[in-house]
Design a protein around this motif. Structure first.
Motif, mmCIF file in Angstrom:
data_model
loop_
_atom_site.group_PDB
_atom_site.id
_atom_site.type_symbol
_atom_site.label_atom_id
_atom_site.label_comp_id
_atom_site.label_asym_id
_atom_site.label_seq_id
_atom_site.Cartn_x
_atom_site.Cartn_y
_atom_site.Cartn_z
ATOM 1 N N LEU A 40 38.543 42.427 33.423
ATOM 2 C CA LEU A 40 38.819 41.027 33.756
ATOM 3 C C LEU A 40 37.902 40.083 32.984
ATOM 4 N N GLU A 41 36.647 40.446 32.859
ATOM 5 C CA GLU A 41 35.706 39.616 32.096
ATOM 6 C C GLU A 41 36.097 39.580 30.625
ATOM 7 N N GLN B 121 39.873 45.723 37.381
ATOM 8 C CA GLN B 121 38.545 46.205 37.002
ATOM 9 C C GLN B 121 37.713 45.077 36.409
ATOM 10 N N GLN B 122 36.517 44.891 36.937
ATOM 11 C CA GLN B 122 35.698 43.740 36.601
ATOM 12 C C GLN B 122 35.424 43.632 35.107
ATOM 13 N N GLN B 123 35.088 44.746 34.480
ATOM 14 C CA GLN B 123 34.787 44.704 33.049
ATOM 15 C C GLN B 123 35.987 44.237 32.241
ATOM 16 N N ASN C 258 38.214 38.190 40.467
ATOM 17 C CA ASN C 258 37.761 39.579 40.415
ATOM 18 C C ASN C 258 38.789 40.470 41.109
ATOM 19 N N GLY C 259 38.525 41.792 41.101
ATOM 20 C CA GLY C 259 39.491 42.724 41.658
ATOM 21 C C GLY C 259 39.752 42.523 43.130
ATOM 22 N N ASP C 260 38.700 42.232 43.897
ATOM 23 C CA ASP C 260 38.877 42.006 45.330
ATOM 24 C C ASP C 260 39.763 40.798 45.599
#
Length: 404
Positions: A158-159, A154-156, A166-168
């Motif tokens: 990960l940041e 999840q991007q949030q 990123n997730g992808d």
């Protein structure tokens, strides 16, 4: 950086240790592994307390490989005639190094120590450094297992964790690993992340399971000293939420065929990490590289912990020693040293392993063992040393029975 790293020793006395006759020589030495530390990362994560350093645009790969082999040369006298059952490249981000450099290193290692015919060779990798061609080349070198540091999809999240992918990219990394010929790989995943809900945590876990890794390291984020998060702590989930995540996540993993065999390790049938199992069963390992730890047993009964110079610039300085220190473990320290590893295993270990690996009689554990059994933290099982389900949850309390 992922979670598969050597356990750090604690040098404390043992209250649950019943003084007996002096330790016996070791009739059989344990399996031998090699841990290789590559200390550079693209960026230091705010939760990370490992010996990792932000990489410069050009890494000193040739110089570092030369240093690693010279470091290994200094340890060879202690392992003459033995063979390596596993190798683990940890970090940092070892996948920053080229296949050419790792190939030269592996050839140099094999020229010095024999490899077991079924040796497991693991490389830690960050999804942000994945290149298909590079990983095909890694596989051709004989590296046969990857440990991919995803932490979340999840991007949030990960940041918040300071991750560079990123997730992808995390999803693609697993696909690239399989396409490169890695049929055995671990995904590293965290839970208990800042502002994480139960649904968030299970979503991450379902995504990881869908990628069909053979192994999952699923562990709770903890705030460690000397990290950004320690000095600027984020808001973490409440204890009730953490408990719900743990229970639901373990059930989900079991449902999909991932058996828990260690506190934070889950594997498909027959796929536990052999390198890590060697740590937890008090096996031997050479540690080379900046800040690497090692533990070696000797036929005369001595068991020696070593640690290497931490800073890369010092490690690469020919005027400085690779080894920063060593400690011979005393008979009083060995019960805790053995148990802090063995009791992490869900099924514990055969009790006969204790005298085999320490040279101490099993009776030497009696005082602490009786107290731990009475507290409901250690299984009442003469032939095994294993925590109860409650003991697994309160492992520090269990180990207190073997400490001053």
């Amino acid at each position: 950086m992922t979670h598969d790293t050597p356990p750090q020793p604690l040098y404390l006395g043992a209250a649950g240790f019943t003084q007996q006759a002096p330790r016996a020589p070791l009739n059989q030495l344990p399996p031998l592994s090699l841990y290789i530390h590559i200390p550079w990362c693209v960026r230091k994560c705010p939760y990370c307390d490992f010996n990792s350093h932000t990489a410069s645009p050009v890494l000193p790969e040739d110089e570092y490989v030369d240093a690693l082999l010279a470091d290994l040369d200094q340890d060879l006298h202690a392992v003459y005639g033995r063979e390596l059952s596993s190798i683990f490249f940890g970090g940092g981000t070892p996948s920053l190094f080229s296949a050419q450099s790792l190939g030269r290193l592996l050839k140099g290692v094999e020229a010095r120590i024999a490899f077991a015919s079924d040796i497991e060779i693991t490389l830690e990798a960050n999804p942000g450094t994945f290149e298909q061609e590079k990983f095909v080349a890694y596989r051709k070198l004989g590296i046969n297992r990857l440990s991919i540091g995803i932490q979340s999809f999840q991007q949030q999240k990960l940041e918040a964790l300071g991750r560079i992918h990123n997730g992808d990219e995390a999803v693609r990394a697993a696909g690239m690993a399989r396409q490169a010929g890695f049929d055995n790989f671990n995904l590293d995943l965290m839970h208990g992340l800042p502002d994480q809900s139960l649904d968030d945590a299970l979503s991450d876990l379902r995504q990881a399971i869908a990628l069909k890794p053979t192994h999952l390291s699923w562990y709770q984020l903890t705030l460690e000293p000397n990290t950004v998060f320690w000095n600027q702590p984020p808001i973490l989930p409440e204890d009730d939420t953490l408990w719900d995540i743990q229970e639901a996540g373990q059930a989900l993993l079991a449902e999909h065929g991932y058996a828990q065999y260690e506190v934070s390790a889950y594997a498909q049938l027959g796929r536990p990490a052999r390198h890590n199992l060697n740590y937890w069963s008090f096996g031997d390992f050479i540690g080379i590289g900046a800040g690497a730890h090692g533990k070696l047993s000797h036929p005369d009964g001595r068991i020696i912990r070593t640690w290497k110079t931490r800073l890369p610039k010092d490690y690469l300085n020919p005027g400085k020693n690779f080894q920063a220190g060593e400690k011979v473990l005393t008979a009083e320290e060995l019960p805790f040293e053995f148990l802090m590893n063995a009791l992490r295993l869900t099924d514990g270990v055969d009790a006969a392993l204790y005298p085999e690996r320490t040279g101490l009689a099993l009776e030497s554990l009696k005082t602490g063992r009786d107290a731990a059994e009475q507290s409901g933290l250690l299984q009442v099982e003469p032939s095994r040393l294993a925590a109860t389900a409650r003991g697994q949850l309160f492992l520090n309390d269990l180990l207190q029975h073997f400490l001053i």
